[in-house]
Design a protein around this motif. Structure first.
Motif, PDB file in Angstrom:
ATOM      1  N   ILE A   3       0.841  -1.195   0.000  1.00 23.34           N
ATOM      2  CA  ILE A   3       0.000   0.000   0.000  1.00 23.34           C
ATOM      3  C   ILE A   3       0.870   1.236   0.000  1.00 23.34           C
ATOM      4  O   ILE A   3       1.828   1.339   0.776  1.00 23.34           O
ATOM      5  CB  ILE A   3      -0.948   0.011   1.214  1.00 23.34           C
ATOM      6  CG1 ILE A   3      -1.890  -1.179   1.128  1.00 23.34           C
ATOM      7  CG2 ILE A   3      -1.718   1.322   1.296  1.00 23.34           C
ATOM      8  CD1 ILE A   3      -2.848  -1.310   2.273  1.00 23.34           C
ATOM      9  N   LEU A   4       0.523   2.186  -0.854  1.00 24.32           N
ATOM     10  CA  LEU A   4       1.202   3.476  -0.929  1.00 24.32           C
ATOM     11  C   LEU A   4       0.345   4.515  -0.237  1.00 24.32           C
ATOM     12  O   LEU A   4      -0.866   4.602  -0.497  1.00 24.32           O
ATOM     13  CB  LEU A   4       1.424   3.870  -2.388  1.00 24.32           C
ATOM     14  CG  LEU A   4       2.146   5.200  -2.616  1.00 24.32           C
ATOM     15  CD1 LEU A   4       3.597   5.088  -2.145  1.00 24.32           C
ATOM     16  CD2 LEU A   4       2.086   5.595  -4.080  1.00 24.32           C
ATOM     17  N   ILE A   5       0.969   5.313   0.643  1.00 23.58           N
ATOM     18  CA  ILE A   5       0.267   6.391   1.335  1.00 23.58           C
ATOM     19  C   ILE A   5       1.003   7.692   1.036  1.00 23.58           C
ATOM     20  O   ILE A   5       2.017   8.000   1.660  1.00 23.58           O
ATOM     21  CB  ILE A   5       0.219   6.154   2.858  1.00 23.58           C
ATOM     22  CG1 ILE A   5      -0.250   4.742   3.177  1.00 23.58           C
ATOM     23  CG2 ILE A   5      -0.671   7.202   3.532  1.00 23.58           C
ATOM     24  CD1 ILE A   5       0.005   4.319   4.603  1.00 23.58           C
ATOM     25  N   PRO A   6       0.514   8.459   0.063  1.00 23.00           N
ATOM     26  CA  PRO A   6       1.123   9.764  -0.214  1.00 23.00           C
ATOM     27  C   PRO A   6       0.770  10.719   0.925  1.00 23.00           C
ATOM     28  O   PRO A   6      -0.378  10.760   1.367  1.00 23.00           O
ATOM     29  CB  PRO A   6       0.455  10.215  -1.514  1.00 23.00           C
ATOM     30  CG  PRO A   6      -0.230   9.002  -2.053  1.00 23.00           C
ATOM     31  CD  PRO A   6      -0.536   8.143  -0.881  1.00 23.00           C
ATOM     32  N   ASP A  28       2.348  -4.236   3.599  1.00 20.91           N
ATOM     33  CA  ASP A  28       3.606  -3.496   3.543  1.00 20.91           C
ATOM     34  C   ASP A  28       3.252  -2.080   3.114  1.00 20.91           C
ATOM     35  O   ASP A  28       2.672  -1.877   2.036  1.00 20.91           O
ATOM     36  CB  ASP A  28       4.563  -4.119   2.532  1.00 20.91           C
ATOM     37  CG  ASP A  28       5.031  -5.501   2.961  1.00 20.91           C
ATOM     38  OD1 ASP A  28       5.222  -5.703   4.181  1.00 20.91           O
ATOM     39  OD2 ASP A  28       5.195  -6.369   2.086  1.00 20.91           O
ATOM     40  N   LEU A  29       3.572  -1.104   3.965  1.00 19.52           N
ATOM     41  CA  LEU A  29       3.181   0.275   3.722  1.00 19.52           C
ATOM     42  C   LEU A  29       4.374   1.119   3.294  1.00 19.52           C
ATOM     43  O   LEU A  29       5.463   0.998   3.855  1.00 19.52           O
ATOM     44  CB  LEU A  29       2.579   0.887   4.986  1.00 19.52           C
ATOM     45  CG  LEU A  29       1.411   0.143   5.631  1.00 19.52           C
ATOM     46  CD1 LEU A  29       0.991   0.830   6.910  1.00 19.52           C
ATOM     47  CD2 LEU A  29       0.246   0.034   4.660  1.00 19.52           C
ATOM     48  N   THR A  30       4.147   1.971   2.298  1.00 18.77           N
ATOM     49  CA  THR A  30       5.156   2.927   1.853  1.00 18.77           C
ATOM     50  C   THR A  30       4.580   4.326   1.989  1.00 18.77           C
ATOM     51  O   THR A  30       3.539   4.634   1.404  1.00 18.77           O
ATOM     52  CB  THR A  30       5.562   2.685   0.384  1.00 18.77           C
ATOM     53  OG1 THR A  30       6.095   1.364   0.255  1.00 18.77           O
ATOM     54  CG2 THR A  30       6.604   3.695  -0.059  1.00 18.77           C
ATOM     55  N   LEU A  31       5.257   5.154   2.778  1.00 14.74           N
ATOM     56  CA  LEU A  31       4.895   6.565   2.884  1.00 14.74           C
ATOM     57  C   LEU A  31       5.657   7.313   1.800  1.00 14.74           C
ATOM     58  O   LEU A  31       6.865   7.142   1.657  1.00 14.74           O
ATOM     59  CB  LEU A  31       5.296   7.127   4.248  1.00 14.74           C
ATOM     60  CG  LEU A  31       4.657   6.502   5.469  1.00 14.74           C
ATOM     61  CD1 LEU A  31       5.304   7.056   6.736  1.00 14.74           C
ATOM     62  CD2 LEU A  31       3.159   6.769   5.478  1.00 14.74           C
ATOM     63  N   LEU A  32       4.947   8.131   1.051  1.00 16.21           N
ATOM     64  CA  LEU A  32       5.567   8.885  -0.040  1.00 16.21           C
ATOM     65  C   LEU A  32       5.276  10.360   0.123  1.00 16.21           C
ATOM     66  O   LEU A  32       4.122  10.765   0.268  1.00 16.21           O
ATOM     67  CB  LEU A  32       5.011   8.412  -1.398  1.00 16.21           C
ATOM     68  CG  LEU A  32       5.462   9.221  -2.614  1.00 16.21           C
ATOM     69  CD1 LEU A  32       6.958   9.015  -2.875  1.00 16.21           C
ATOM     70  CD2 LEU A  32       4.637   8.845  -3.837  1.00 16.21           C
ATOM     71  N   GLU A  59      14.709  18.194   3.988  1.00 17.54           N
ATOM     72  CA  GLU A  59      14.799  18.090   5.448  1.00 17.54           C
ATOM     73  C   GLU A  59      13.408  18.129   6.077  1.00 17.54           C
ATOM     74  O   GLU A  59      13.109  17.357   6.994  1.00 17.54           O
ATOM     75  CB  GLU A  59      15.678  19.206   5.998  1.00 17.54           C
ATOM     76  CG  GLU A  59      17.148  19.045   5.650  1.00 17.54           C
ATOM     77  CD  GLU A  59      17.983  20.266   5.965  1.00 17.54           C
ATOM     78  OE1 GLU A  59      17.468  21.221   6.595  1.00 17.54           O
ATOM     79  OE2 GLU A  59      19.178  20.266   5.596  1.00 17.54           O
ATOM     80  N   ALA A  60      12.562  19.019   5.582  1.00 19.55           N
ATOM     81  CA  ALA A  60      11.183  19.097   6.090  1.00 19.55           C
ATOM     82  C   ALA A  60      10.437  17.797   5.779  1.00 19.55           C
ATOM     83  O   ALA A  60       9.652  17.316   6.604  1.00 19.55           O
ATOM     84  CB  ALA A  60      10.464  20.293   5.471  1.00 19.55           C
ATOM     85  N   ALA A  61      10.698  17.214   4.608  1.00 17.71           N
ATOM     86  CA  ALA A  61      10.057  15.949   4.233  1.00 17.71           C
ATOM     87  C   ALA A  61      10.494  14.835   5.172  1.00 17.71           C
ATOM     88  O   ALA A  61       9.675  13.995   5.569  1.00 17.71           O
ATOM     89  CB  ALA A  61      10.393  15.593   2.788  1.00 17.71           C
ATOM     90  N   ASP A  62      11.764  14.829   5.548  1.00 19.80           N
ATOM     91  CA  ASP A  62      12.248  13.814   6.495  1.00 19.80           C
ATOM     92  C   ASP A  62      11.495  13.901   7.819  1.00 19.80           C
ATOM     93  O   ASP A  62      11.100  12.883   8.383  1.00 19.80           O
ATOM     94  CB  ASP A  62      13.753  13.964   6.734  1.00 19.80           C
ATOM     95  CG  ASP A  62      14.593  13.562   5.533  1.00 19.80           C
ATOM     96  OD1 ASP A  62      14.062  12.870   4.635  1.00 19.80           O
ATOM     97  OD2 ASP A  62      15.782  13.942   5.489  1.00 19.80           O
ATOM     98  N   ASP A  63      11.295  15.130   8.306  1.00 21.40           N
ATOM     99  CA  ASP A  63      10.543  15.325   9.557  1.00 21.40           C
ATOM    100  C   ASP A  63       9.101  14.867   9.401  1.00 21.40           C
ATOM    101  O   ASP A  63       8.548  14.208  10.278  1.00 21.40           O
ATOM    102  CB  ASP A  63      10.574  16.798   9.987  1.00 21.40           C
ATOM    103  CG  ASP A  63      11.953  17.254  10.426  1.00 21.40           C
ATOM    104  OD1 ASP A  63      12.802  16.389  10.749  1.00 21.40           O
ATOM    105  OD2 ASP A  63      12.185  18.485  10.442  1.00 21.40           O
ATOM    106  N   LEU A  64       8.508  15.214   8.280  1.00 23.68           N
ATOM    107  CA  LEU A  64       7.128  14.826   8.003  1.00 23.68           C
ATOM    108  C   LEU A  64       6.984  13.311   7.953  1.00 23.68           C
ATOM    109  O   LEU A  64       6.069  12.739   8.557  1.00 23.68           O
ATOM    110  CB  LEU A  64       6.681  15.454   6.683  1.00 23.68           C
ATOM    111  CG  LEU A  64       5.288  15.151   6.185  1.00 23.68           C
ATOM    112  CD1 LEU A  64       4.245  15.702   7.152  1.00 23.68           C
ATOM    113  CD2 LEU A  64       5.093  15.750   4.804  1.00 23.68           C
ATOM    114  N   LEU A  65       7.884  12.661   7.261  1.00 27.51           N
ATOM    115  CA  LEU A  65       7.850  11.198   7.161  1.00 27.51           C
ATOM    116  C   LEU A  65       8.084  10.546   8.520  1.00 27.51           C
ATOM    117  O   LEU A  65       7.483   9.519   8.836  1.00 27.51           O
ATOM    118  CB  LEU A  65       8.874  10.711   6.137  1.00 27.51           C
ATOM    119  CG  LEU A  65       8.534  11.041   4.680  1.00 27.51           C
ATOM    120  CD1 LEU A  65       9.748  10.817   3.788  1.00 27.51           C
ATOM    121  CD2 LEU A  65       7.357  10.231   4.198  1.00 27.51           C
ATOM    122  N   GLU A  66       8.944  11.145   9.326  1.00 27.85           N
ATOM    123  CA  GLU A  66       9.184  10.622  10.671  1.00 27.85           C
ATOM    124  C   GLU A  66       7.913  10.705  11.512  1.00 27.85           C
ATOM    125  O   GLU A  66       7.562   9.754  12.217  1.00 27.85           O
ATOM    126  CB  GLU A  66      10.324  11.396  11.350  1.00 27.85           C
ATOM    127  CG  GLU A  66      10.637  10.922  12.751  1.00 27.85           C
ATOM    128  CD  GLU A  66      11.127   9.479  12.814  1.00 27.85           C
ATOM    129  OE1 GLU A  66      10.828   8.807  13.820  1.00 27.85           O
ATOM    130  OE2 GLU A  66      11.781   9.018  11.866  1.00 27.85           O
TER     131      GLU A  66
END
Length: 138
Positions: A3-6, A28-32, A59-66
């Motif tokens: 599953i993809l989760i944008p 199996d989940l993928t955050l995009l 860098e902001a995307a890394d925080d968001l994904l975290e």
């Protein structure tokens, strides 16, 4: 099932993460996160600082994904994380095809009327173009 989760920094996106983890606990989940270079990078001097702006957005995307991964972990889920640069709806469909994704779960801002027509809807474009089923979470 894959599953993809944008995600973006919106509440509906985080609700989509919660929904996917709750409804598909064995998937199996993928955050995009898609960094759209056409949004807000053409202000004064933006073209000259493209690399710097892109790095700040990564860098902001890394925080968001975290943050999204923490939401998944709170529901006993684990996720893969990915960041790409491009047009959000195009990149979501491209990642879906390249990673052999079975389902997309995406948040919707719930815009209607003129704001939807003027701003467009990433979720709506994904639904039209995705080669797999799409669940939209409000």
């Amino acid at each position: 099932m894959d599953i993809l989760i944008p995600i973006d920094d919106s509440e509906p996106a985080m609700k989509a993460v919660e929904h996917a983890v709750r409804e598909y606990p064995d998937a199996d989940l993928t955050l995009l996160h898609v960094i759209d270079p056409s949004v807000g990078m053409y202000g004064e001097g933006g073209i000259y600082a493209y690399d710097s702006i892109l790095e700040t957005r990564r860098e902001a995307a890394d925080d968001l994904l975290e943050n999204a991964a923490e939401i998944a972990a709170n529901h006993d889920g684990s996720v893969e994380r990915e960041t790409v640069v491009g047009s959000p709806s195009n990149e979501i469909v491209a990642v879906t095809e390249s990673k052999d994704i079975d389902h997309i779960v995406i948040g919707s801002h719930g815009r209607s009327g003129a704001s939807r027509v003027l701003l467009g809807s990433v979720a709506e474009r994904v639904v039209r173009r995705a080669p797999v089923p799409v669940t939209i979470v409000r």
